[in-house]
Structures are given as structure tokens and as C-alpha cells.
Design a protein around this motif. Structure first.
Motif, PDB file in Angstrom:
ATOM      1  N   SER A 198      47.710   3.136 -40.539  1.00 50.90           N
ATOM      2  CA  SER A 198      48.306   3.798 -41.695  1.00 50.90           C
ATOM      3  C   SER A 198      49.117   2.779 -42.492  1.00 50.90           C
ATOM      4  N   MET A 205      57.162   8.086 -43.617  1.00 55.40           N
ATOM      5  CA  MET A 205      57.238   8.340 -45.062  1.00 55.40           C
ATOM      6  C   MET A 205      55.949   8.994 -45.528  1.00 55.40           C
ATOM      7  N   LYS A 224      48.593  -0.079 -52.715  1.00 58.85           N
ATOM      8  CA  LYS A 224      48.796  -0.827 -51.462  1.00 58.85           C
ATOM      9  C   LYS A 224      47.613  -1.756 -51.191  1.00 58.85           C
ATOM     10  N   GLU A 260      51.919   2.157 -43.953  1.00 52.91           N
ATOM     11  CA  GLU A 260      53.339   2.451 -44.111  1.00 52.91           C
ATOM     12  C   GLU A 260      54.095   1.263 -43.536  1.00 52.91           C
ATOM     13  N   GLY A 261      55.254   0.983 -44.085  1.00 49.24           N
ATOM     14  CA  GLY A 261      56.014  -0.165 -43.580  1.00 49.24           C
ATOM     15  C   GLY A 261      55.295  -1.453 -43.933  1.00 49.24           C
ATOM     16  N   ASP A 280      57.657  -1.200 -38.841  1.00 51.61           N
ATOM     17  CA  ASP A 280      58.636  -0.649 -39.780  1.00 51.61           C
ATOM     18  C   ASP A 280      59.504  -1.740 -40.403  1.00 51.61           C
ATOM     19  N   ILE A 310      47.680  10.594 -45.942  1.00 53.69           N
ATOM     20  CA  ILE A 310      48.320   9.292 -45.702  1.00 53.69           C
ATOM     21  C   ILE A 310      47.290   8.190 -45.952  1.00 53.69           C
ATOM     22  N   THR A 368      61.400   5.395 -54.198  1.00 51.61           N
ATOM     23  CA  THR A 368      60.307   5.581 -53.239  1.00 51.61           C
ATOM     24  C   THR A 368      59.341   4.409 -53.268  1.00 51.61           C
ATOM     25  N   THR A 369      59.209   3.781 -54.419  1.00 51.95           N
ATOM     26  CA  THR A 369      58.324   2.635 -54.505  1.00 51.95           C
ATOM     27  C   THR A 369      59.116   1.471 -55.070  1.00 51.95           C
ATOM     28  N   ALA A 373      52.893  10.049 -47.858  1.00 49.25           N
ATOM     29  CA  ALA A 373      52.146   9.310 -48.873  1.00 49.25           C
ATOM     30  C   ALA A 373      52.031  10.118 -50.142  1.00 49.25           C
ATOM     31  N   ASN A 397      54.598   1.034 -35.678  1.00 44.58           N
ATOM     32  CA  ASN A 397      54.299   2.426 -36.021  1.00 44.58           C
ATOM     33  C   ASN A 397      52.831   2.775 -35.906  1.00 44.58           C
TER      34      ASN A 397
END
Ligand SMILES: NC(=O)c1ccc[n+]([C@@H]2O[C@H](COP(=O)([O-])OP(=O)(O)OC[C@H]3O[C@@H](n4cnc5c(N)ncnc54)[C@H](O)[C@@H]3O)[C@@H](O)[C@H]2O)c1
Ligand SMILES: O=C(O)[C@H](O)COP(=O)(O)O
Length: 618
Positions: free
Chosen positions: A541, A1, A409, A543-544, A593, A527, A19-20, A3, A573
């Protein structure tokens, strides 16, 4: 995904952004061995710079690519237009939303409809009170004021309810200025009275002898957009123009050939006094018995600003005793004023029913301006004319976009590291940047960190409009610091750190040597990455979801944990290990993920070298 900052995330209601997505309450699981407490390492950022002063900023438009209110709901949003709006504006709205035009609603009717609306567009005739926001039950996201004055909107309540208020501040300026000039001229030459007299069959040439404008002194009270246009035009009529405005820059006045003077000088030396200030607690009834008494005998007053700046009973007295020779009024404390109003009926007063902005051209312009602002806001953009939200220029926001994602985040991570039962009181945000303090506006970042911290632990919907207010309500002290980062100033920031002070952590290794929960992140290739937990450097990173494990560094750890996750079909990931030294204390940060089952997490906790671990939802 990718950023990409979610536009909708800045403003959209719960569930509005795909998306969020709004997080559910955190269900982090942690295992910690109290027998082997973590020993964080020292790490101190370099040169300090003071907190950035908030800058006066003018506009914002969020980056593209995010979900909006409409698409998230699967239907068009609904916009209620409660006062006459130009057709061109309605067209813009209809291209995006279901538009309901319902004029002359009673307060009860407005409250009845509002819970079904995403946006409300008003002019000066609709009172958007706290009760309206309460009745909206969280759905109302934008109030658009098709004009300048927002004194009919309860801004405090709007902010508390996370509702953006936008206005259309420029399109009716000339219309209002022209109306002011029309009233000055009409008053000076008794146009309205003479017209009424003739229509009553009379021919009274001696009764309506007027006064000339040329050479007379005009005081413009409030030298903003309308005031300065009135000044320009009055000079063209040969008047001597002075102005009073405590906040207007002297050079702007000088450029138009107008001298800025004190309030008392303005009102005591002028033949004509034209009011162009907003209605605020300071200007409320600023024209009263005391100030009328200071005026030059026979002064003439024009008001196309707001009725409330004049004590209307005092004006009647001043007209009666001759202090004020004439008044021309477009605006009134109560609109419409009572039919029997002494002021409206006074022979030396001419009145118009709040027509300052009512030209074909201005209404067309205002309608388009407000429709575009409301549509933009419903799509997650903060309009250039937002009244109750931090605004940054479009290009600045697009540069900050990945940092906005990072900020939220980091807030979300930090709060999930807090041990149950410890209330969060203090949040310190530390920015490292090579930019000049004036080159970095951090208010959006602060707001999104606040959102990230508060949303997972409460049912309150937090957005950029109400973040500061919500933090204050919860007793959260948020401070910001900035370090000078000795690097390239191409990027706005090197890193952001979020510190939660005076709290216990459920993952002791996240506590820095100064006893605060500390997480740091950077943006790499657009990212967001987590780069520091407590005193351990990591690089994962964001993500997830994330698993943080504290362990004694040794061969095979990555494989062991990776196997457990793989057996449970959880995809890794990203993985990163930060350690104090070979075979010493280490933190393993694993990006996953999927959300692992409790049983899987339990197995990770049972790996003998793992001292503690925590699962965090991003
Ligand atoms: N009658 C109408 O239809 C009509 C149309 C447009 C605007 N307005 C009203 O006119 C007023 C001015 O509009 P604008 O677009 O020029 O706004 P603006 O914000 O551009 O200007 C207002 C100016 O008033 C100044 N001011 C604030 N407090 C003051 C004080 N205590 N004393 C003197 N000056 C003070 C501000 O510094 C600012 O320069 C607003 O109240 C607006 O609602 C009425
Ligand atoms: O503040 C304004 O823009 C004017 O007072 C115009 O108000 P209106 O939109 O109700 O004409």
C-alpha cells in the motif's frame, strides 16, 4: 491514512494542504551492486485500445475531506473584490474569507495589493494582466470573473502561474438579451434622441419617425446563450430571425425556429444585425470596412457583446456613407470611450455604458454564482465554471479520487527511481480499464502524474491548472495509452502504469525489459497500492515511505531487514515480495511509516543477499 484525494492538492499552493504536504526534494538513498545487474522479467499487458480522446466536460467538484487554503494557513484566505459585487455574493464570501472591496484601483495599486490575496474577483473593468500574476508571487490561486467575458483576464498567464480562472456564465444572460432587445427597439424608434430633444425643450414629431420591427430580418451573430435568448424574444416581436455561429448546433437553432446561415448571408440580407459573439483573435474587428460594404444599405447594428469585434473607425465611415443607418452600442474597444469619440457623439448612434448585465436580478445572481465558485475553488474544488482547467463532473471526480492519489504517488515514485544526471524527456502513462473510452476522462490523472513527477525535482509549484503547461516548458513529452482490461467495469480503472523512457534508473530492477523505468499501481479498497516495479509484481500500500530491495529469494530476509528497521524504531506498515521463482531474483517492497536514518539504510545495504535497494518518499 485513508486514500482520499486531497481537494487542496489539485489546486492549493505549496504548504496549503495538510493531507498532501508539498514534498521536499527527494533524499532517496540507494545501494546497488554493479557486479550483479538485474535481469528483469517479461510482462506484457493484453489488448490495446487507443488513447482516450479528451471529452468536453462540464464541471467538477472535488471530494470532501481535505485541507483548504484557509485551514492550512491557520487563517482565513483573503479575497480582493475590485469591482462592485452584489451584497448577497459578498455575504457568501465573508462567511469564508476576509473580503476587501477596493474599487477603481489603478494597475499599480492592484499590483501592490495582489501579493496579499488568495483570490481576486473582477467584472469587465479590471485588467488582470500578466504583470498582476507576476506581482502575486504565487499566492493568487483564483480569479473570479463576475460575469461572462474573460477577455480582460490573461488566461495564458493565469495558467502558467497555476491560477484558476472561474466565471459566472449564466446569471446575466437574460439581462444582456433584454438589453439587446431594448436597444433594438430604442434605436428603431429613436427613443434616446427624442428624449434628448424634448429635454432640450423641443417637440420634433417629424424628425423622429422610426422603423417597424415586425417583418424585418434580424441576424444574430453568435448563437450562444445571449444570442439565442435575443432570437427568442425577437421572434416574439414578429421579426424574421437568422443566425450565424460556426460552432452552434443546427438542432438548437431549429428548435427556436432560427436558420443558421453563413457570415456573408447573415450580414448581407438583414435589416438588423445583433452581435453576440465573444471577442477572440478571430472576431477581433470582424466588422470592418470590408464587411460593412457587404451589408444591406441602411442596416442597423446592435452590439452588447464586446466593443473589439467592431472596427469603430470603420463604423463611423459606414454611418457617414449611409451603409449603416443606425447603431446601438453598449460596449466599446476602450471603456470608457473618449468623451470626444465620433462614434459616441454620432447622431445616429445610441450608447449605454456597458449596462447589459446591470439589472438588480442579474447582479445578485452573478455575485452569488461567482462567490460560490471562488469559495469552492479556495477549498480545493474546481468550480463548474472553471475556464482554464480540465473539468469533470462531480460524480466522476469522486469516483476517480483514489486514482488521483495513486496517480500522484506513482509519478513521485517513478521520478525518484531516476539515476542522477539522466534528464527525463518521455513519460508514458498506460491505463488499463474495462470501461468504454468515452467513459473515462484521464486528464486529471495525467495532470496529477505530471505533478508527482515534476514537483520533487523542481521548485515549480504544479497543480491541475498548469500541469500540462509546466510539462511542456520542461520539454517533457507525456503520452497516454489505454489497454482494455477484461474485467468488471464497475471501477473506472484496473491499473495505472507510469513509464519513464530513455532514462537510467538508480534501482536497475525498476527498469522493464523494454528499458523504461516502470511502476504500476492499483486501488484496492480505496487505498492505492504499488503492484509492479520494473517487471516484478509486488503489492504494497502506498502510504508512508517505501524501501525497495532487490535480493536473491531466501529464507529469513524479511526478518533480517525487519529487525534492522525495528531496532531503529521504524515501523513497517506493509511488506510484499515479488519474485521470478522460489530462491531466484526477488524484490521486497517495504512500506515504512518513518523515514529511516542514513545509518539504518546503510545497514540494510550491507545485508549480503541484497543486491540493490532504494528508499523512496511518497
Ligand atoms: N454587455 C454586457 O453587459 C454583456 C452581458 C453578457 C454577455 N456579454 C457578452 O456577450 C457575448 C456572448 O455571451 P454569451 O453568454 O452568449 O456567450 P456564449 O459563449 O454562450 O455564446 C457565444 C457564442 O458565440 C459563438 N461564436 C464564437 N466565435 C464566433 C464567430 N467567429 N462568429 C460567430 N459566432 C461565434 C460561440 O459559438 C457561442 O455560441 C460575450 O462576449 C459576453 O462577454 C456582454
Ligand atoms: O461579459 C459579461 O458578463 C458582461 O460584459 C458584463 O460585464 P460587467 O460585469 O462588467 O457588467
Amino acid at each position: 491514512m485513508a486514500a482520499v484525494a486531497s481537494k487542496a492538492a489539485l489546486l492549493a499552493p505549496p504548504g496549503a494542504s495538510s493531507t498532501t504536504p508539498r514534498p521536499s526534494l527527494p533524499s532517496s538513498v540507494s545501494f546497488r551492486s554493479p557486479a550483479r545487474p538485474a535481469r528483469p522479467l517479461a510482462s506484457a499487458p493484453a489488448r490495446r485500445r487507443p488513447l482516450l480522446a479528451p471529452r468536453a466536460v462540464v464541471s467538477v467538484s472535488a471530494p470532501s475531506g481535505a485541507a483548504d487554503v484557509a485551514s492550512a494557513a491557520g487563517t482565513k484566505p483573503t479575497v480582493l473584490v475590485s469591482e462592485k459585487l452584489g451584497e448577497a455574493g459578498l455575504e457568501v464570501l465573508r462567511g469564508f474569507a476576509n473580503v476587501e472591496c477596493a474599487y477603481n484601483l489603478s494597475p499599480e495599486e492592484l499590483r501592490g495589493k495582489i501579493a496579499l490575496c488568495d483570490a481576486l474577483i473582477v467584472r469587465s473593468g479590471t485588467k488582470v494582466t500578466r504583470e498582476v500574476f507576476e506581482a502575486a508571487k504565487g499566492r493568487l490561486k483564483v480569479v473570479g470573473r463576475a460575469g461572462v467575458g474573460i477577455d480582460n483576464v490573461d488566461l495564458q498567464a493565469a495558467t502558467e502561474f497555476g491560477c484558476l480562472v472561474v466565471n459566472a456564465p449564466t446569471a446575466n444572460t437574460v439581462a444582456a438579451a433584454e438589453h439587446g432587445i431594448a436597444l433594438i427597439a430604442a434605436m428603431a424608434r429613436n427613443v434616446a434622441q427624442a428624449d434628448a430633444s424634448m429635454k432640450a425643450g423641443k417637440w420634433q414629431r417629424n424628425k423622429f419617425v422610426g422603423v417597424s420591427l415586425v417583418g424585418k430580418t434580424l441576424a444574430v451573430m453568435g448563437f450562444g446563450k445571449v444570442g439565442s435568448e435575443v432570437a427568442r424574444r425577437a421572434k416574439g416581436l414578429g421579426m424574421h430571425v437568422i443566425a450565424h455561429d460556426p460552432y452552434a448546433p443546427a438542432d438548437r437553432a431549429r428548435a427556436i425556429g432560427v436558420e443558421l446561415v453563413s457570415f456573408d448571408e447573415a450580414i448581407s440580407t438583414s435589416d438588423f444585425i445583433s452581435l453576440h459573439m465573444p471577442l477572440t483573435p478571430t472576431t477581433n474587428k470582424v466588422f470592418n470596412d470590408e464587411t460593412f460594404a457587404k451589408m444591406k444599405k441602411g442596416a442597423r447594428i446592435v452590439n452588447v457583446a464586446r466593443g473589439g469585434v467592431i472596427d469603430e473607425d470603420a463604423l463611423v465611415r459606414a454611418l457617414e456613407n449611409g451603409t449603416v443607418a443606425q447603431a446601438a452600442l453598449d460596449v466599446f474597444t476602450e471603456e470608457p470611450p473618449a468623451k470626444e469619440s465620433l462614434l459616441v457623439q454620432h447622431p445616429n448612434v445610441i450608447v449605454t455604458p456597458h449596462l447589459g448585465a446591470s439589472t438588480v436580478e442579474a447582479q445578485e445572481g452573478v455575485a452569488i454564482e461567482i462567490a460560490e465558485a471562488v469559495v469552492g475553488a479556495l477549498q480545493g474544488e474546481l468550480a463548474a465554471t472553471a475556464v482554464n482547467a480540465p473539468m469533470v463532473p462531480a460524480e466522476v471526480l469522486s469516483e476517480l479520487a483514489p486514482y488521483v492519489v495513486l496517480a500522484e504517488k506513482l509519478g513521485r515514485l517513478a521520478v525518484q527511481l531516476v539515476a542522477g544526471g539522466s534528464g527525463i524527456k518521455g513519460v508514458k502513462i498506460v491505463y488499463a480499464s474495462a470501461r468504454d473510452p468515452d467513459d473515462l476522462d484521464t486528464r486529471i490523472l495525467r495532470a496529477t502524474i505530471t505533478k508527482g513527477i515534476i514537483e520533487p525535482i523542481s521548485s515549480v509549484f504544479v497543480n491541475i491548472v498548469n500541469a500540462d503547461y509546466t510539462a511542456k516548458q520542461r520539454g517533457l513529452r507525456i503520452s497516454e495509452e489505454r489497454y482494455f482490461h477484461d474485467g468488471s467495469a464497475d471501477a473506472p480503472l484496473d491499473s495505472i502504469q507510469v513509464h519513464l523512457t530513455n532514462v537510467e534508473s538508480k534501482f536497475a530492477s525498476a527498469t522493464s525489459d523494454s528499458g523504461e523505468i516502470r511502476v504500476e499501481g492499483k486501488v484496492k479498497d480505496g487505498i492505492p497500492h504499488l503492484t509492479l516495479v520494473g517487471s516484478f509484481s509486488v503489492d504494497v500500500s502506498l502510504e508512508g515511505n517505501l524501501i525497495l530491495c532487490k535480493q536473491i529469494d531466501q529464507p529469513g530476509m524479511i526478518g533480517r531487514v525487519g529487525n534492522i528497521l525495528g531496532e531503529s524504531n521504524v515501523n513497517v506498515n506493509f511488506m510484499s515480495v515479488g519474485r521470478t521463482g522460489p530462491r531466484k531474483q526477488a524484490i521486497m517492497a517495504i512500506g515504512v511509516d518513518e523515514e529511516p536514518e542514513k545509518e539504518t539504510l546503510k545497514k540494510i545495504g550491507e545485508v549480503s543477499a541484497i543486491e540493490e535497494f532504494v528508499f523512496l518518499k511518497l
